[in-house]
Design an enzyme around this catalytic site. Structure first.
Site, PDB file in Angstrom:
ATOM      1  N   ASP A  99      -7.535   0.529  -9.405  1.00 16.39           N
ATOM      2  CA  ASP A  99      -6.801   0.594  -8.139  1.00 16.39           C
ATOM      3  C   ASP A  99      -7.280  -0.515  -7.205  1.00 16.39           C
ATOM      4  O   ASP A  99      -8.481  -0.751  -7.084  1.00 16.39           O
ATOM      5  CB  ASP A  99      -7.005   1.955  -7.461  1.00 16.39           C
ATOM      6  CG  ASP A  99      -6.041   2.108  -6.301  1.00 16.39           C
ATOM      7  OD1 ASP A  99      -4.832   2.318  -6.568  1.00 16.39           O
ATOM      8  OD2 ASP A  99      -6.458   1.977  -5.134  1.00 16.39           O
TER       9      ASP A  99
HETATM   10  C1  LIG Z   1      -3.804  -8.295  -3.012  1.00 17.02           C
HETATM   11  C2  LIG Z   1      -2.939  -8.346  -4.251  1.00 17.02           C
HETATM   12  C3  LIG Z   1      -2.506  -7.204  -4.891  1.00 17.02           C
HETATM   13  N1  LIG Z   1      -1.702  -7.276  -5.994  1.00 17.02           N
HETATM   14  C4  LIG Z   1      -1.210  -6.067  -6.670  1.00 17.02           C
HETATM   15  C5  LIG Z   1      -2.113  -5.541  -7.800  1.00 17.02           C
HETATM   16  C6  LIG Z   1      -1.631  -4.122  -7.964  1.00 17.02           C
HETATM   17  O1  LIG Z   1      -0.563  -4.100  -8.917  1.00 17.02           O
HETATM   18  C7  LIG Z   1      -1.084  -3.760  -6.577  1.00 17.02           C
HETATM   19  C8  LIG Z   1      -1.930  -2.712  -5.902  1.00 17.02           C
HETATM   20  O2  LIG Z   1      -1.454  -1.456  -6.233  1.00 17.02           O
HETATM   21  P1  LIG Z   1      -2.205  -0.422  -7.182  1.00 17.02           P
HETATM   22  O3  LIG Z   1      -1.869   0.930  -6.664  1.00 17.02           O
HETATM   23  O4  LIG Z   1      -3.642  -0.799  -7.330  1.00 17.02           O
HETATM   24  O5  LIG Z   1      -1.541  -0.657  -8.608  1.00 17.02           O
HETATM   25  P2  LIG Z   1      -0.051  -0.403  -9.088  1.00 17.02           P
HETATM   26  O6  LIG Z   1       0.541   0.818  -8.443  1.00 17.02           O
HETATM   27  O7  LIG Z   1       0.718  -1.697  -8.953  1.00 17.02           O
HETATM   28  O8  LIG Z   1      -0.251  -0.173 -10.650  1.00 17.02           O
HETATM   29  P3  LIG Z   1      -0.989   1.073 -11.418  1.00 17.02           P
HETATM   30  O9  LIG Z   1      -1.469   2.035 -10.369  1.00 17.02           O
HETATM   31  O10 LIG Z   1       0.052   1.669 -12.294  1.00 17.02           O
HETATM   32  O11 LIG Z   1      -2.097   0.434 -12.199  1.00 17.02           O
HETATM   33  O12 LIG Z   1      -1.113  -4.960  -5.791  1.00 17.02           O
HETATM   34  C9  LIG Z   1      -1.331  -8.515  -6.508  1.00 17.02           C
HETATM   35  O13 LIG Z   1      -0.591  -8.580  -7.504  1.00 17.02           O
HETATM   36  N2  LIG Z   1      -1.776  -9.653  -5.900  1.00 17.02           N
HETATM   37  C10 LIG Z   1      -2.561  -9.643  -4.788  1.00 17.02           C
HETATM   38  O14 LIG Z   1      -2.932 -10.728  -4.288  1.00 17.02           O
END
Ligand SMILES: Cc1cn([C@H]2C[C@H](O)[C@@H](COP(=O)(O)OP(=O)(O)OP(=O)(O)O)O2)c(=O)[nH]c1=O
Length: 195
Positions: free
Chosen positions: A66
């Site tokens: 997360d």
């Molecule tokens: C800060 C940042 C976040 N992110 C993304 C990563 C994560 O996918 C998302 C944060 O949300 P999360 O809740 O961590 O992940 P998710 O819901 O996308 O996927 P899952 O829970 O099924 O594993 O933000 C980027 O792609 N680039 C960035 O620079």
């Protein structure tokens, strides 16, 4: 033992592929709204909930993760346009921290760790924030930006692991898997399958 990535995130899938391990993907089904204001406890709790949701049998290793952005408060994925606008406005011209929590569930063990990266944003004009929002990129990303995408233009400096910001601290994850002998076991099986 087979590795299962408990994730819906295309970024995490792309990043885990970099470790050149065989793995399967199983999206978790959990409520990500938890009442935890401490960023470290927040990402550790959610990564564990995701891994536990997918863990079914003792012949698998499940990885959950997360990511959140922290600047005075926790920024998860924005709820709507205004939420995303307010996040970017608050991050403008200042440093913030990005935390990713990871939980690895094994037969009789649960290993959790987190990584922290510091990121400094440029001072963003309202025009640039609105332009960035119009691309649609921010809406499924914590803190309303993607460092790996057009969001890179918002950033002045970064201190720490880039991949941690993108959603998975693969260098630290490698160390944990390697030190527990999980990588050598998986690799041996792959070699056997090939020969
Ligand atoms: C800060 C940042 C976040 N992110 C993304 C990563 C994560 O996918 C998302 C944060 O949300 P999360 O809740 O961590 O992940 P998710 O819901 O996308 O996927 P899952 O829970 O099924 O594993 O933000 C980027 O792609 N680039 C960035 O620079």
């Amino acid at each position: 033992m087979k590795i299962i990535l408990a994730s819906n995130s295309p970024r995490r899938i792309e990043l885990l592929k970099k470790l050149q391990l065989q793995f399967k993907i199983q999206p978790p089904n959990i409520d990500e709204e938890i009442n935890e204001k401490d960023p470290i406890k927040h990402v550790l709790t959610l990564s564990k909930l995701k891994a536990e949701n997918v863990f079914k049998d003792f012949n698998s290793i499940v990885i959950g993760a997360d990511t959140i952005v922290f600047h005075k408060e926790i920024f998860g994925k924005p709820k709507d346009y205004l939420d995303a606008y307010n996040m970017l406005k608050s991050l403008s011209g200042t440093w913030h921290e990005v935390f990713t929590g990871v939980t690895i569930l094994l037969k009789n063990e649960s290993i959790s760790f987190f990584e922290r990266t510091k990121v400094k944003f440029k001072k963003l004009s309202d025009e640039l924030i609105k332009y960035y929002l119009s691309t649609g990129e921010p809406f499924d990303k914590a803190g309303a930006y993607a460092i790996q995408g057009l969001g890179s233009i918002l950033i002045e400096k970064i201190d720490g692991d880039f991949y941690n910001v993108m959603g998975l601290p693969i260098s630290k994850l490698w160390d944990v898997l390697w030190n527990r002998g999980i990588i050598s076991e998986t690799k041996r099986k792959n070699f056997k399958q090939r020969s």
